[in-house]
Design an enzyme around this catalytic site. Structure first.
Site, short mmCIF file in Angstrom:
data_model
loop_
_atom_site.label_atom_id
_atom_site.label_comp_id
_atom_site.label_asym_id
_atom_site.label_seq_id
_atom_site.Cartn_x
_atom_site.Cartn_y
_atom_site.Cartn_z
N GLU A 150 -0.39 -16.27 14.59
CA GLU A 150 -0.07 -16.16 13.17
C GLU A 150 -1.20 -16.65 12.28
O GLU A 150 -1.69 -15.94 11.39
CB GLU A 150 1.22 -16.91 12.84
CG GLU A 150 1.70 -16.66 11.42
CD GLU A 150 1.92 -15.19 11.16
OE1 GLU A 150 1.18 -14.62 10.31
OE2 GLU A 150 2.79 -14.59 11.80
N ASP B 160 -3.67 -14.32 9.89
CA ASP B 160 -3.63 -14.51 8.44
C ASP B 160 -5.01 -14.80 7.88
O ASP B 160 -5.44 -14.21 6.88
CB ASP B 160 -2.69 -15.68 8.09
CG ASP B 160 -1.24 -15.35 8.35
OD1 ASP B 160 -0.92 -14.19 8.59
OD2 ASP B 160 -0.42 -16.30 8.32
N SER C 157 4.15 -10.00 8.98
CA SER C 157 3.48 -11.27 8.73
C SER C 157 1.97 -11.11 8.71
O SER C 157 1.26 -12.03 8.35
CB SER C 157 3.89 -12.31 9.77
OG SER C 157 3.71 -11.82 11.06
N ASP D 56 2.40 6.73 -1.52
CA ASP D 56 3.79 6.86 -1.10
C ASP D 56 3.86 7.08 0.42
O ASP D 56 3.07 7.83 0.99
CB ASP D 56 4.43 8.04 -1.83
CG ASP D 56 5.94 7.97 -1.83
OD1 ASP D 56 6.49 6.97 -1.31
OD2 ASP D 56 6.57 8.90 -2.37
N GLY E 2 9.17 8.20 -3.08
CA GLY E 2 9.56 7.14 -4.01
C GLY E 2 9.86 5.85 -3.28
O GLY E 2 9.54 5.68 -2.09
N ASP F 58 11.72 3.09 -1.13
CA ASP F 58 12.70 3.11 -0.05
C ASP F 58 12.77 1.73 0.60
O ASP F 58 11.84 0.92 0.47
CB ASP F 58 12.34 4.17 1.00
CG ASP F 58 10.96 3.98 1.60
OD1 ASP F 58 10.76 2.98 2.33
OD2 ASP F 58 10.07 4.82 1.34
#
Length: 613
Positions: A281, A285, A528, A571, A590, A592
């Site tokens: 993680e 990051d 993440s 999109d 659009g 969702d």
């Protein structure tokens, strides 16, 4: 379905009887997975009782936030100071006196009743027997499958005249929500070792793929005036040697560059736990957060929690927000780690209380299942994210890596119990909070390129909250989805009311992303990872605004859902997020509940934000 909280006003009271002088304040419907009630607690044991006081003007927080964040507002960008926030929301003297007088009249020694520095809490150390009398509750000791013990009640009551002045009391019905390695939230955790053979962006995402995909600049121009923060919770950690290796392979100029580490509550770069899962993680990051903003932009690493107990989101909030901080054992001992920690190996220093400066953008790649927390606890924390937004801080959280399921493969029963056999969709928190920006994940289709449309990653979390009402900023987008693309599921397996907060808000690549862990090249997938990618992109937006003499963007949701940003996203119209025995929701034209508004079109985003004051 579970009860629904308004996004502006938190419902606090369930009246137990029309003529009763007491009200049932909170009741737990089930014991969380892994816990079992073992025995009645000893009456002489000490409980650190904490009472969260109601805050004036809190029902207007959405309006205050919209006033400084909506593109059409004449006050766009006029963010508040911490003092202005504290003044607006500090509990009244009436609230403090009413609760304090109740305690004194119940026989509590005045010397034991303390008001927190921010005036948001009253706390008093009491015996179990005394608290059971005060709250008309019974306390038990619960034992986890791991052997850990926890103290809680099944319900508690307050006098009718006190109830309007109290948000919630701890420790009571709440269970452990610390972000420690033995439990807590999920991170991506999907790590695969790969060969060194060069492949296309459809198979291996690198920083150069992301720059091409989203049209990102190679370097910032106002880095010294800007700031970007990434939050990690011990024992998750990174190694500088891995950052260097990644930089040499993928990011020119970053070799030898370190994040600015800020230790909170004993946060350290631990070295005892060396499994890949403890490095994945933080490494992901930082490697992408730092690479995308470049070496000139300092990245702050907020490393939170010691190696003994870990920490919670509230421990981090305490450090950056003095108003929220409860100082010296004021947090909820059942949810949050209490410092100083006098056990062997624990952090014994002073707990930070509003002494850590928040960055313009804060990315946190950790989550809970919404059902892990009580609605009142989650609601109180959500309001603090709203206050950070009013102060001009962008707060990002992942939408989750389990589709419509919760972490650990848990769905809900109709009564709200989490179980692997449940059929009801299990939302993610803090993504479900309307005052944060929730980030989903996408992928490049096999055989595709950075010039082709992305698809939804099939583990990307999304759906509707069971706790928070729909914010005004997303009402039109969500209503359009429900009108034209209704999923067709029975209303007993998801919150189909059309009145609750929906998420995610936007997305970015989160599949097969190259990282370096312990000197090995691997791929990682997860929301993440897409979260710090979005954090870096928004930091670059801030860079452009600061260079133009404008203020940071702060809370972005009111802007990105508006017409002024209609062309600012790519999109995403293919893919689903399965779970709970269903195919989940579908990505469509659009907004969702799989990919939100889509993925960043950086040039269009900058253009739209530079037009604002």
């Amino acid at each position: 379905m579970l009860s629904l909280l308004s996004w502006l006003t938190l419902s606090l009271v369930v009246v137990s009887g029309a003529t009763s002088p007491w009200t049932l304040h909170e009741r737990r419907s089930h014991i969380p997975p892994g816990w079992n009630r073992a025995r009645k607690h000893e009456p002489s044991a000490i409980i650190p009782l904490r009472i969260a006081l109601t805050q004036p003007n809190i029902d207007q927080i959405g309006s205050y936030l919209n006033d400084v964040s909506h593109p059409d507002s004449p006050n766009y960008g006029d963010h508040w100071t911490p003092d202005q926030v504290a003044t607006k929301f500090a509990p009244t003297k009436e609230t403090i006196n009413t609760v304090r007088d109740w305690l004194l009249q119940s026989g509590v020694d005045p010397a034991r009743v303390e008001v927190s520095p921010g005036k948001g809490w009253l706390h008093v150390n009491s015996t179990v027997g005394e608290v059971e009398g005060l709250l008309r509750a019974k306390y038990y000791v619960y034992v986890h499958d791991t052997g850990a013990e926890h103290v809680a009640s099944e319900s508690y009551h307050l006098p009718a005249h006190v109830t309007p002045h109290v948000d919630f009391v701890t420790p009571t019905i709440h269970f452990d929500a610390r972000l420690a390695h033995e439990g807590g939230p999920t991170t991506s955790g999907i790590v695969t070792k790969v060969s060194a053979k060069a492949k296309g962006c459809d198979e291996e995402i690198t920083p150069s793929c992301l720059r091409a995909l989203y049209g990102l600049p190679n370097k910032p121009v106002s880095a010294k005036k800007n700031s970007f923060g990434i939050v990690e919770f011990t024992p998750q950690t990174h190694r500088q040697s891995d950052l260097n290796s990644f930089a040499k392979k993928y990011s020119t100029g970053l070799s030898g560059v370190s994040p600015k580490m800020v230790s909170i509550d004993g946060g350290v770069l631990q070295t005892k736990l060396t499994d890949d899962n403890y490095y994945a993680e933080s490494s992901a990051d930082l490697e992408y957060g730092m690479s995308l903003v470049g070496p000139k932009q300092e990245v702050t690493l907020y490393q939170v929690g010691d190696t003994h107990r870990g920490a919670s989101f509230n421990n981090f909030l305490d450090a950056i927000d003095g108003f929220y901080c409860i100082f010296e054992n004021g947090d909820d001992a059942s949810h949050d780690t209490i410092y100083p920690d006098n056990v062997p190996g624990g952090y014994k220093g002073k707990q930070p209380c509003g002494t850590v400066k928040p960055t313009n953008v804060i990315s946190t790649s950790y989550k809970y299942n919404e059902a892990d927390l009580s609605d009142l606890y989650a609601g109180r924390q959500c309001l603090e994210y709203g206050k950070l937004g009013i102060m001009g801080i962008t707060v990002l959280y992942p939408s989750g890596d389990d589709g419509v399921e919760g972490g650990r493969g848990l769905c809900l029963t109709p009564k709200g119990k989490q179980t692997s056999k449940g059929k009801v969709f299990n939302p993610s928190f803090p993504a479900s909070c309307p005052f944060v920006t929730a980030v989903g994940a996408t992928r490049i289709a096999s055989g595709g390129s950075v010039h082709d449309p992305e698809s939804a990653w099939d583990h990307s979390g999304g759906g509707w909250s069971n706790y928070f009402g729909m914010p005004a900023y997303q009402a039109d987008a969500v209503k359009s989805y429900l009108k034209h693309h209704h999923p067709g599921y029975s209303g007993d397996i998801w919150n189909s009311t059309g009145k609750s907060r929906a998420y995610p808000d936007l997305s970015a690549i989160g599949y097969n992303v190259m990282i370096v862990i312990r000197d090995e090249v691997m791929t990682i997938s997860g929301t993440s990872l897409s979260t710090p990618i979005v954090g870096a992109i928004l930091t670059l937006v801030n860079d452009a605004r600061i260079n133009a003499g404008k203020r940071p963007i702060g809370f972005i949701n009111s802007a990105i859902y508006s017409e002024k940003f209609s062309g600012a996203f790519h999109d995403v119209t293919t893919g689903t997020n399965p779970g709970c025995g269903t195919k989940g929701f579908e990505a469509v034209k659009g907004w969702d509940p799989v990919t939100g508004l889509g993925t960043p079109n950086f040039p269009r985003m900058v253009e739209a934000w530079l037009k604002l004051r």
